[in-house]
Design a protein around this motif. Structure first.
Motif, PDB file in Angstrom:
ATOM      1  N   ILE A   1       1.001  -1.108  -0.009  1.00 46.60           N
ATOM      2  CA  ILE A   1       0.007   0.287  -0.073  1.00 46.60           C
ATOM      3  C   ILE A   1       1.199   1.029  -0.148  1.00 46.60           C
TER       4      ILE A   1
ATOM      5  N   LEU B   1      -3.962  -3.378   6.157  1.00 46.06           N
ATOM      6  CA  LEU B   1      -5.033  -3.417   4.756  1.00 46.06           C
ATOM      7  C   LEU B   1      -6.257  -3.328   6.087  1.00 46.06           C
TER       8      LEU B   1
ATOM      9  N   LEU C   1      -6.943   0.578   6.577  1.00 46.70           N
ATOM     10  CA  LEU C   1      -7.166   1.449   5.842  1.00 46.70           C
ATOM     11  C   LEU C   1      -8.579   1.218   5.381  1.00 46.70           C
TER      12      LEU C   1
ATOM     13  N   TYR D   1      -8.510   4.585  -1.651  1.00 47.94           N
ATOM     14  CA  TYR D   1      -8.039   3.625  -2.175  1.00 47.94           C
ATOM     15  C   TYR D   1      -8.206   2.636  -3.335  1.00 47.94           C
TER      16      TYR D   1
ATOM     17  N   ALA E   1      -4.918   5.848  -0.951  1.00 51.14           N
ATOM     18  CA  ALA E   1      -4.025   4.872  -1.250  1.00 51.14           C
ATOM     19  C   ALA E   1      -3.886   3.738  -2.405  1.00 51.14           C
TER      20      ALA E   1
ATOM     21  N   ILE F   1      -2.775   0.344  -4.258  1.00 55.48           N
ATOM     22  CA  ILE F   1      -2.661  -0.939  -3.922  1.00 55.48           C
ATOM     23  C   ILE F   1      -1.445  -1.223  -5.279  1.00 55.48           C
TER      24      ILE F   1
END
Length: 527
Positions: free
Chosen positions: A169, A309, A312, A320, A374, A376
């Motif tokens: 991340i 995660l 998040l 994200y 964010a 990934i």
């Protein structure tokens, strides 16, 4: 004499000949050494091998790749010809030296996926499949950060993985804040919610003492109504007096008069126990906070807004996303097990989640830099991005979702076993690790920022761990329960006292104390 001159001349000639031969040998050796040294540092993107015996039975291999820094970087020379550099070109260069083959790069613009409309594979995977049908078409090798998947394995062969990695991340690096003053307050030992409940306890206990003074016949006001107490005594526990009793005992200042009834005395005992616990806890807390305030605080915490995660997906402030239709997206949507991934799937399927998908890695990084987002992505690419200027990115949490990258070949390829051996040899000899270090670690442009972050984080973390924490409701629930139980118990006792008074406690003419003038009770002449 002439014979001596002739012999001397012959020796000189032989010596000069020997010297010339030796110089020629040394020159040849230096040329060979220089040639080997030159070949060692040949540009990885643009290698032309000399005619040597080849292990691979093909004159020249066509290799397709895709531009993705630092795996493959494409520039142009002065004549407009593409020049390839990076992790993948150097990997192919080292394999070519081991296996003695020539090659040529060609740039593609997609990794490859199955097109449901045309029922064909696109991109690099499609080029490799073309080569299976016609060796003069397509490409012999697809060399890039191609994820080995079951769907791709059905249509192409993969060489042993040259890189094993996962997902990470990436967020915008939290800002520094230095020399923050630490302000001390007398309210810090307790959480604001706990302060509110303590104040509420003071009010409730004071009100109950006042009400019992008003309606309990064995309290001061009740005795005043019977002529057993004077006016001043009846006001000991009026509303102001009850509150004063509770407040002064909370300050450990004692009290002037005590309650008289059993119910009020019981409630007073419970209140004294509660006060003792509160004051001892507060004293210990304020000592810790005073000690903490006396320390030097030079760095504020640069802790991330979330730690992994799971945090998040529960953070309402952050959005994200992933690369649209990439392998990361496929892993999260189809393969990853667990409740947190179920939540991610629901989010990415929603209109809000669809809006957070990006077309390429560059777009994802730009979105991260705007804040509150964010991204990934693959872990090695993430490490590469955070080590590039302007050094404003950071990784959060641990790597998850193991996966592998490999070279793709046609199903009927005859060079698969040779390439497998070459990759394994490079792995055993540490060359793959050396390549990763060269292209992903040693090119670090943010080493000074990383060191500063680590030092600041260590200091901030140490300060954060040692910082006294305010006592909250979770730590202090039992004394509050004690007050609640005390209030309920005192009500039960007060009710019992009033029942007793109604049945047996009233004075009648037969049991009136001598020498006292009692007010007459209007109920049947009782007093």
């Amino acid at each position: 004499m002439a014979r001596l001159k002739t012999r001397s001349s012959g020796m000189t000639t032989r010596w000069m000949t020997l010297t010339s031969v030796l110089a020629a040998v040394l020159c040849a050796l230096s040329i060979v050494s220089a040639d080997e040294e030159y070949s060692e540092y040949l540009p990885r993107h643009h290698v032309e091998h000399r005619d040597v015996s080849s292990k691979i039975n093909k004159k020249e291999l066509m290799i397709v790749t895709i531009k993705q820094e630092p795996y493959t970087m494409v520039t142009r020379d002065e004549f407009g010809n593409p020049l390839f550099s990076g992790f993948i070109p150097e990997l192919i260069f080292k394999l070519s030296r081991r296996l003695r083959f020539d090659y040529r790069f060609r740039e593609e613009f997609a990794y490859g996926k199955f097109d449901n409309m045309t029922q064909q594979w696109t991109g690099m995977i499609g080029e490799v499949i073309k080569n299976e049908k016609d060796s003069n078409q397509g490409a012999d090798i697809a060399a890039a950060a191609i994820t080995i998947t079951s769907d791709r394995e059905k249509v192409v062969n993969f060489v042993k993985p040259f890189q094993n990695l996962g997902f990470s991340i990436v967020i915008k690096r939290p800002d520094y804040a230095t020399d923050l003053p630490y302000t001390f307050s007398i309210f810090q030992p307790f959480d604001p919610a706990l302060w509110g409940l303590i104040i509420l306890s003071v009010v409730v206990v004071g009100l109950f003492l006042w009400l019992m003074n008003m309606y309990n016949p064995y309290e001061w006001a009740g005795r005043y109504g019977l002529g057993l107490a004077d006016k001043q005594q009846s006001e000991y526990f009026n509303l102001a007096g009850s509150m004063w009793f509770v407040f002064t005992s909370l300050q450990w200042q004692g009290f002037e008069k005590a309650p008289r009834s059993i119910a009020s005395k019981f409630l007073g005992c419970v209140w004294f126990a509660f006060v003792s616990i509160v004051l001892v806890t507060y004293t210990a807390g304020i000592v810790n906070h005073l000690f903490w305030a006396s320390m030097v605080h030079k760095s504020a915490s640069i802790r991330s807004p979330f730690v992994d995660l799971a945090h998040l997906i529960t953070n309402k402030d952050y959005k994200y996303g992933v690369l649209e239709n990439g392998q990361t997206y496929r892993y999260l949507m189809d393969l990853a097990p667990g409740e947190e991934f179920d939540a991610i799937r629901r989010y990415l399927k929603s209109p809000e989640g669809q809006a957070q998908l990006v077309k390429n890695v560059t777009a994802g990084i730009e979105k991260v830099r705007k804040g509150k987002y964010a991204f990934i992505m693959e872990s090695m690419m993430a490490k590469h991005e955070i080590n590039r200027r302007p050094c404003d990115l950071a990784l959060v949490g641990d790597q998850f979702g193991n996966r592998a990258y490999g070279l793709a070949l046609p199903l009927n390829s005859t060079i698969l076993s040779d390439l497998n051996v070459g990759i394994l040899e490079m792995m055993e000899e540490g060359e793959l690790e050396e390549l990763e270090r060269k292209w992903f670690v040693d090119r670090n442009e943010c080493w000074n920022v990383t060191v500063m972050d680590r030092l600041a984080t260590d200091v901030a973390s140490a300060l954060y761990v040692n910082k006294p924490k305010s006592v909250d409701l979770g730590m202090f629930w039992s004394p509050l329960v004690l007050v609640i139980v005390g209030v309920i118990a005192s009500l039960i006792i007060a009710f019992a006292e009033m029942m007793y008074y109604r049945q047996w406690g009233r004075y009648k003419s037969s049991n009136q104390p001598q020498g006292q003038q009692l007010k007459m009770d209007p109920d049947e002449g009782n007093i």
